[in-house]
Design a protein around this motif. Structure first.
Motif, PDB file in Angstrom:
ATOM      1  N   SER A  10     -84.890  -9.402  -0.806  1.00 44.65           N
ATOM      2  CA  SER A  10     -84.520 -10.860  -0.768  1.00 44.65           C
ATOM      3  C   SER A  10     -83.260 -10.838  -0.942  1.00 44.65           C
ATOM      4  CB  SER A  10     -85.459 -11.145  -2.188  1.00 44.65           C
ATOM      5  OG  SER A  10     -85.234 -10.418  -3.269  1.00 44.65           O
ATOM      6  N   CYS A  11     -82.680 -11.994  -1.049  1.00 44.06           N
ATOM      7  CA  CYS A  11     -81.421 -12.429  -1.075  1.00 44.06           C
ATOM      8  C   CYS A  11     -80.695 -11.706  -2.109  1.00 44.06           C
ATOM      9  CB  CYS A  11     -80.893 -13.974  -1.369  1.00 44.06           C
ATOM     10  SG  CYS A  11     -79.226 -14.312  -1.950  1.00 44.06           S
ATOM     11  N   PRO A  12     -79.662 -10.821  -1.867  1.00 41.01           N
ATOM     12  CA  PRO A  12     -79.092  -9.896  -2.650  1.00 41.01           C
ATOM     13  C   PRO A  12     -78.274 -10.379  -3.712  1.00 41.01           C
ATOM     14  CG  PRO A  12     -78.489  -9.447  -0.086  1.00 41.01           C
ATOM     15  CD  PRO A  12     -79.111 -10.762  -0.277  1.00 41.01           C
ATOM     16  N   ILE A  13     -77.915 -11.747  -3.780  1.00 39.12           N
ATOM     17  CA  ILE A  13     -77.133 -12.394  -4.576  1.00 39.12           C
ATOM     18  C   ILE A  13     -78.356 -13.087  -5.791  1.00 39.12           C
ATOM     19  CG2 ILE A  13     -75.685 -14.222  -5.409  1.00 39.12           C
ATOM     20  CD1 ILE A  13     -74.341 -13.750  -2.657  1.00 39.12           C
ATOM     21  N   CYS A  14     -79.044 -13.966  -5.431  1.00 40.80           N
ATOM     22  CA  CYS A  14     -79.918 -14.710  -6.219  1.00 40.80           C
ATOM     23  C   CYS A  14     -81.115 -14.133  -6.499  1.00 40.80           C
ATOM     24  CB  CYS A  14     -79.811 -16.260  -5.742  1.00 40.80           C
ATOM     25  SG  CYS A  14     -80.941 -16.632  -4.417  1.00 40.80           S
ATOM     26  N   GLY A  15     -81.556 -13.035  -5.645  1.00 41.85           N
ATOM     27  CA  GLY A  15     -82.727 -12.546  -5.719  1.00 41.85           C
ATOM     28  C   GLY A  15     -84.045 -13.314  -5.320  1.00 41.85           C
ATOM     29  N   GLU A  53     -80.998 -16.175   6.059  1.00 40.05           N
ATOM     30  CA  GLU A  53     -79.834 -16.935   5.589  1.00 40.05           C
ATOM     31  C   GLU A  53     -80.404 -17.860   4.133  1.00 40.05           C
ATOM     32  OE1 GLU A  53     -78.364 -20.417   7.814  1.00 40.05           O
ATOM     33  OE2 GLU A  53     -76.398 -19.988   7.102  1.00 40.05           O
ATOM     34  N   CYS A  54     -79.660 -17.112   3.183  1.00 45.07           N
ATOM     35  CA  CYS A  54     -79.979 -18.089   1.812  1.00 45.07           C
ATOM     36  C   CYS A  54     -79.157 -19.329   1.822  1.00 45.07           C
ATOM     37  CB  CYS A  54     -79.732 -16.923   0.733  1.00 45.07           C
ATOM     38  SG  CYS A  54     -79.829 -17.924  -1.013  1.00 45.07           S
ATOM     39  N   HIS A  55     -79.797 -20.204   1.554  1.00 46.95           N
ATOM     40  CA  HIS A  55     -79.035 -21.853   1.517  1.00 46.95           C
ATOM     41  C   HIS A  55     -78.457 -21.950   0.256  1.00 46.95           C
ATOM     42  CE1 HIS A  55     -80.472 -23.283   5.440  1.00 46.95           C
ATOM     43  NE2 HIS A  55     -81.668 -22.641   5.088  1.00 46.95           N
ATOM     44  N   ASP A  56     -78.886 -21.271  -0.867  1.00 47.93           N
ATOM     45  CA  ASP A  56     -78.178 -21.585  -2.082  1.00 47.93           C
ATOM     46  C   ASP A  56     -76.747 -20.744  -2.318  1.00 47.93           C
ATOM     47  OD1 ASP A  56     -80.126 -23.282  -2.877  1.00 47.93           O
ATOM     48  OD2 ASP A  56     -81.434 -21.684  -4.228  1.00 47.93           O
ATOM     49  N   CYS A  57     -77.138 -19.351  -1.521  1.00 51.05           N
ATOM     50  CA  CYS A  57     -75.931 -18.662  -1.695  1.00 51.05           C
ATOM     51  C   CYS A  57     -74.691 -18.683  -0.448  1.00 51.05           C
ATOM     52  CB  CYS A  57     -76.196 -17.227  -2.009  1.00 51.05           C
ATOM     53  SG  CYS A  57     -77.346 -16.898  -3.463  1.00 51.05           S
ATOM     54  N   ASP A  58     -75.134 -19.263   0.848  1.00 50.52           N
ATOM     55  CA  ASP A  58     -74.427 -19.222   1.903  1.00 50.52           C
ATOM     56  C   ASP A  58     -74.411 -17.698   2.505  1.00 50.52           C
ATOM     57  OD1 ASP A  58     -73.592 -20.784   3.757  1.00 50.52           O
ATOM     58  OD2 ASP A  58     -71.351 -19.980   3.495  1.00 50.52           O
TER      59      ASP A  58
HETATM   60 ZN   LIG Z   1     -79.577 -16.573  -2.652  1.00 47.01          ZN
END
Ligand SMILES: [Zn+2]
Length: 323
Positions: A10-15, A53-58
């Motif tokens: 999953s997104c490695p920043i926000c999970g 592409e994670c929209h929250d984290c760009d």
């Molecule tokens: Zn994210």
């Protein structure tokens, strides 16, 4: 025989996964995967994993991607052929030190993660650090290191317990954050190991750079070794989520000789060959010129006013984040 197994991410920043949409299907052939898994000497080019592409984290990130253990094995045996490039890059990155060092609590110890042949350790010593350590997982670059630099390099990967908590003045890590299976844990471990007021200095590719936009998916940043690609927004978000109090992002002007720029540039093969032959006949090829090659620098400082009693319990100290 090694079999490369892929696992979901999953997104490695926000999970999260539900804030992401598919950015590009994977560009990998089965034969190339076999070569990667069996030979593992040279990573195939112009290939990448399926990207979201994670929209929250760009952030762009690979999903699925190889398991971290398999990646570690591939890197251990990877070739090293960029000694000259490493020296020029080290000089470019070294120019940031005059800005960072006066703000650090002291110059007792600096650690360079993914140090390669340790070219940057020379810059750190020249800046006045008393003790410098390089961490590098691959054997080939360590063997290529200068005899005076080699004893400063540990063949290892950086972990949360590699150094005592709050013991380091500066951590540097160049062109490595894209390769890590878990960049958030890496940054949290770096935060924990830094003294209050210490800094983490990262350099990586900028997916929002003009060069990356012009070349699209033919940009060399789309690479099978890259498990995520950052922008200024996503790099800042990664560092703030890791606990850093203040993050500065800037564009890197790489200083390379003209002939090296010609090699990097996506000219046709024939034109490139002609240009390189032309440059060999005169001294223009040796001129060193600065150009933005699509890299960004992030310098993140650990807040000095924060007292951490139970480092393992602290996940996020600062949630404030400027887009
Ligand atoms: Zn994210």
């Amino acid at each position: 025989m090694m079999r490369l197994e892929l696992e979901r991410r999953s997104c490695p920043i926000c999970g999260k996964r539900h804030r992401s949409r598919r950015f590009a299907p994977s560009r990998i052939s089965i034969e190339a995967l076999d070569r990667l898994a069996f030979a593992s000497r040279k990573m195939p080019e112009y290939m990448h994993w399926q990207l979201f592409e994670c929209h929250d984290c760009d952030l762009l990130y690979a999903d699925p991607a190889p398991r971290p253990d398999d990646l570690a094995m591939l890197y251990r045996d990877a070739d090293f052929d960029s000694g000259l490039e490493a020296r020029f890059a080290s000089r470019t990155y070294g120019r940031f030190l005059s800005r960072i060092v006066p703000r650090l609590p002291d110059t007792n110890i600096a650690v360079d993660i993914g140090t390669g042949d340790g070219a940057f350790l020379v810059e750190l010593l020249a800046t006045g650090f008393e003790d410098v350590v390089g961490i590098e997982p691959s054997s080939a670059p360590i063997e290529a290191a200068a005899p005076s630099t080699r004893p400063l390099i540990r063949q290892d990967i950086f972990r949360g317990d590699s150094f005592a908590p709050e013991s380091l003045s500066l951590i540097t890590c160049f062109q490595t954050i894209e390769h890590l299976a878990d960049p958030l844990t890496f940054c949290r471990d770096a935060w924990r190991t830094l003294k209050p007021g210490g800094a983490l200095f990262l350099i990586g590719h900028n997916r929002r750079a003009i060069s990356a936009r012009l070349l699209g998916r033919n940009s060399p940043i789309f690479d099978i070794e890259h498990l995520q690609l950052f922008s200024p927004t996503s790099l800042r978000r990664l560092l703030n989520t890791s606990g850093f109090a203040r993050t500065e992002i800037s564009v890197v002007y790489n200083r390379y000789p003209v002939r090296y720029w010609v090699q990097l540039f996506p000219f046709s093969k024939a034109l490139k060959k002609w240009l390189l032959r032309f440059l060999k006949q005169n001294r223009i090829g040796e001129f060193v010129i600065p150009l933005p090659a699509g890299n960004i620098a992030a310098i993140a400082y650990k807040g000095s006013d924060i007292v951490v009693r139970q480092p393992s319990d602290v996940q996020i100290l600062h949630t404030s984040y400027e887009p």
